[in-house]
Motif scaffolding. Structure first.
Motif, PDB file in Angstrom:
ATOM      1  N   TYR A  40      37.229  32.633  36.106  1.00  0.00           N
ATOM      2  CA  TYR A  40      36.125  32.319  35.490  1.00  0.00           C
ATOM      3  C   TYR A  40      35.445  31.062  35.858  1.00  0.00           C
ATOM      4  CZ  TYR A  40      36.693  36.389  32.449  1.00  0.00           C
ATOM      5  OH  TYR A  40      36.852  37.647  31.911  1.00  0.00           O
TER       6      TYR A  40
ATOM      7  N   THR B 251      31.376  26.524  40.429  1.00  0.00           N
ATOM      8  CA  THR B 251      30.308  27.686  40.404  1.00  0.00           C
ATOM      9  C   THR B 251      30.976  28.758  41.557  1.00  0.00           C
ATOM     10  OG1 THR B 251      28.867  26.637  41.823  1.00  0.00           O
ATOM     11  CG2 THR B 251      28.558  26.385  39.555  1.00  0.00           C
ATOM     12  N   MET B 252      30.318  29.672  41.565  1.00  0.00           N
ATOM     13  CA  MET B 252      30.662  30.845  42.743  1.00  0.00           C
ATOM     14  C   MET B 252      30.641  30.258  44.029  1.00  0.00           C
ATOM     15  SD  MET B 252      31.943  33.439  43.363  1.00  0.00           S
ATOM     16  CE  MET B 252      32.044  34.874  44.666  1.00  0.00           C
ATOM     17  N   ASN B 253      29.550  29.469  44.261  1.00  0.00           N
ATOM     18  CA  ASN B 253      29.340  28.782  45.473  1.00  0.00           C
ATOM     19  C   ASN B 253      30.648  27.712  46.056  1.00  0.00           C
ATOM     20  OD1 ASN B 253      26.627  29.845  46.248  1.00  0.00           O
ATOM     21  ND2 ASN B 253      25.794  28.188  45.341  1.00  0.00           N
TER      22      ASN B 253
ATOM     23  N   VAL C  80      33.450  28.196  44.717  1.00  0.00           N
ATOM     24  CA  VAL C  80      34.561  28.871  45.079  1.00  0.00           C
ATOM     25  C   VAL C  80      34.722  29.247  46.458  1.00  0.00           C
ATOM     26  CG1 VAL C  80      35.897  31.187  44.487  1.00  0.00           C
ATOM     27  CG2 VAL C  80      35.069  29.742  42.680  1.00  0.00           C
TER      28      VAL C  80
ATOM     29  N   THR D 128      39.381  38.599  41.090  1.00  0.00           N
ATOM     30  CA  THR D 128      37.846  38.668  40.815  1.00  0.00           C
ATOM     31  C   THR D 128      37.185  37.286  40.342  1.00  0.00           C
ATOM     32  OG1 THR D 128      38.406  40.893  40.286  1.00  0.00           O
ATOM     33  CG2 THR D 128      36.493  40.022  39.410  1.00  0.00           C
ATOM     34  N   ILE D 129      36.227  37.156  40.717  1.00  0.00           N
ATOM     35  CA  ILE D 129      35.342  35.887  40.152  1.00  0.00           C
ATOM     36  C   ILE D 129      34.382  36.512  39.302  1.00  0.00           C
ATOM     37  CG2 ILE D 129      34.354  33.557  41.013  1.00  0.00           C
ATOM     38  CD1 ILE D 129      37.085  34.501  42.342  1.00  0.00           C
ATOM     39  N   ARG D 130      34.433  35.855  37.899  1.00  0.00           N
ATOM     40  CA  ARG D 130      33.520  36.184  36.999  1.00  0.00           C
ATOM     41  C   ARG D 130      32.954  35.106  36.306  1.00  0.00           C
ATOM     42  NH1 ARG D 130      37.004  40.990  33.805  1.00  0.00           N
ATOM     43  NH2 ARG D 130      36.945  42.439  35.472  1.00  0.00           N
ATOM     44  N   THR D 131      31.696  35.294  35.545  1.00  0.00           N
ATOM     45  CA  THR D 131      30.942  34.292  34.940  1.00  0.00           C
ATOM     46  C   THR D 131      30.515  34.836  33.568  1.00  0.00           C
ATOM     47  OG1 THR D 131      29.632  32.255  34.902  1.00  0.00           O
ATOM     48  CG2 THR D 131      28.994  34.395  35.801  1.00  0.00           C
TER      49      THR D 131
END
Length: 388
Positions: free
Chosen positions: A232, A244-246, A248, A280-283
């Protein structure tokens, strides 16, 4: 669970007061130096700094996408001095307003531009990361338990010292002496008992802190301790360096592009794990909410409830887990974390006042040390609460 005073920012000389009156002015200067913001953005950022130190809490513009949500979160605070708000709430709102001031959400050239990206990018590109990645080759000759210990220690301490330092026996002894609470054995035992389940990792910072988190995640998957890992991250830039996803993607790519064979292999495995759904990447919007995890919404609580364990990284997640309050340090961690929907482990370097789960001897020793042990980043903890 008994209550304790909520930490506020209106006590001169306190750590929370210093964040707003000493740390934030320096941060604002760094943000305005890091990117070529125009006069409008620069003026808005400076107005925010003035408001947050001497003014009252102003709500978001009604056109903001999250206006209704923040109206609810701050319903008893609007129009009151910033100093009357809880520290956690005020800090969260400061970063939300900083994104507004820099144009992050507005249509235009600055939309979606992370004001903290220059800091994150510089750290990830630095020579310290090269050293960290090169040190991964030293892990291959270690016994499995010692290798796992080094990876966990690196994830715990983040950017305090690189992995090569963590690997040495001297470092292990030094690190152990700086742990104010250590449930490491219980953590590994629970991961082994629940082997092959879903592990959730709630990230903290990007850069040299996210890197060892991802390397630890690779270990959990490769060893079979986890069949699936959900990482997360924040849905938007937050607290300067939060991942953030960027971030990662940039970190995985840093691994894949490394000249170190072990690092490149880890990057490749993480990439494939994301392709296959093993990672899995989540937020969730709640990860930028100004509230403790005890107030998490039903959908997020349901998501986490099915995990064999959640590993919460860093100081902010700890504050949100146990409540940003001045608990007696001997308050049992199990009491403070009992609301969490699954078994939970906190990996935290101490950088704020909140602390629970200490034995009385340790608390007395630290309090009589004459140091700012709660906030200076020299101590850490591993605490575990199990729900069976």
């Amino acid at each position: 669970m008994p209550t304790a005073p909520v930490i506020r920012i209106d006590v001169p000389g306190s750590f929370a007061w210093g964040v707003f009156h000493e740390r934030h002015p320096k941060l604002i200067e760094q943000v305005l130096d890091a990117l070529p913001y125009g006069p409008g953005e620069r003026a808005a950022v400076k107005r925010l700094l003035t408001e947050s130190t001497t003014g009252v809490l102003e709500p978001l513009a009604e056109s903001a996408h999250d206006y209704a949500q923040w109206q609810e979160w701050g319903q008893d605070l609007w129009g009151r001095p910033w100093g009357e708000a809880p520290f956690l709430w005020a800090e969260s709102y400061f970063y939300r307003r900083l994104l507004d001031a820099t144009g992050y959400f507005r249509p235009g050239v600055w939309q979606g531009v992370d004001p903290f990206a220059p800091f994150k990018n510089a750290e990830l590109a630095g020579s310290a990361v090269d050293d960290e990645l090169a040190a991964l080759s030293e892990l291959d000759g270690l016994p499995a338990s010692r290798r796992a210990e080094a990876l966990l220690s690196s994830a715990l301490w983040g950017n305090r010292a690189d992995l090569s330092f963590r690997i040495t026996a001297e470092a292990a002894g030094s690190a152990a002496s700086d742990l104010v609470a250590d449930d490491t054995a219980a953590l590994w035992a629970e991961l082994a008992r629940a082997r092959g389940g879903r592990i959730c990792v709630v990230a903290d910072n990007a850069g040299r802190e996210l890197l060892p988190d991802l390397i630890l995640i690779d270990h959990l998957l490769a060893s079979g301790l986890a069949a699936e890992v959900v990482l997360y991250v924040k849905p938007q830039p937050y607290f300067v360096s939060d991942a953030t996803m960027n971030d990662v993607l940039a970190t995985v790519e840093r691994l894949r592009a490394s000249s170190s064979g072990p690092a490149e292999a880890i990057g490749r495995r993480l990439w494939q794990a994301m392709n296959l759904g093993d990672l899995t990447i989540r937020t969730h919007p709640f990860f930028c909410a100004p509230l403790p995890f005890d107030d998490m919404p039903v959908d997020l609580r349901t998501e986490l409830a099915g995990a064999s364990m959640a590993i919460l990284k860093g100081d902010l997640n700890y504050r949100r887990l146990v409540g940003d309050q001045m608990w007696p340090p001997t308050t049992p961690f199990a009491e403070a974390a009992s609301h969490f929907p699954c078994s939970v482990a906190a990996l935290r370097t101490l950088k704020s006042d909140v602390i629970v789960g200490l034995d009385a001897t340790t608390a007395t020793r630290l309090d009589s040390s004459g140091t700012s042990w709660r906030t200076n980043g020299h101590h850490a903890l591993v605490q575990v609460h199990l729900r069976h």
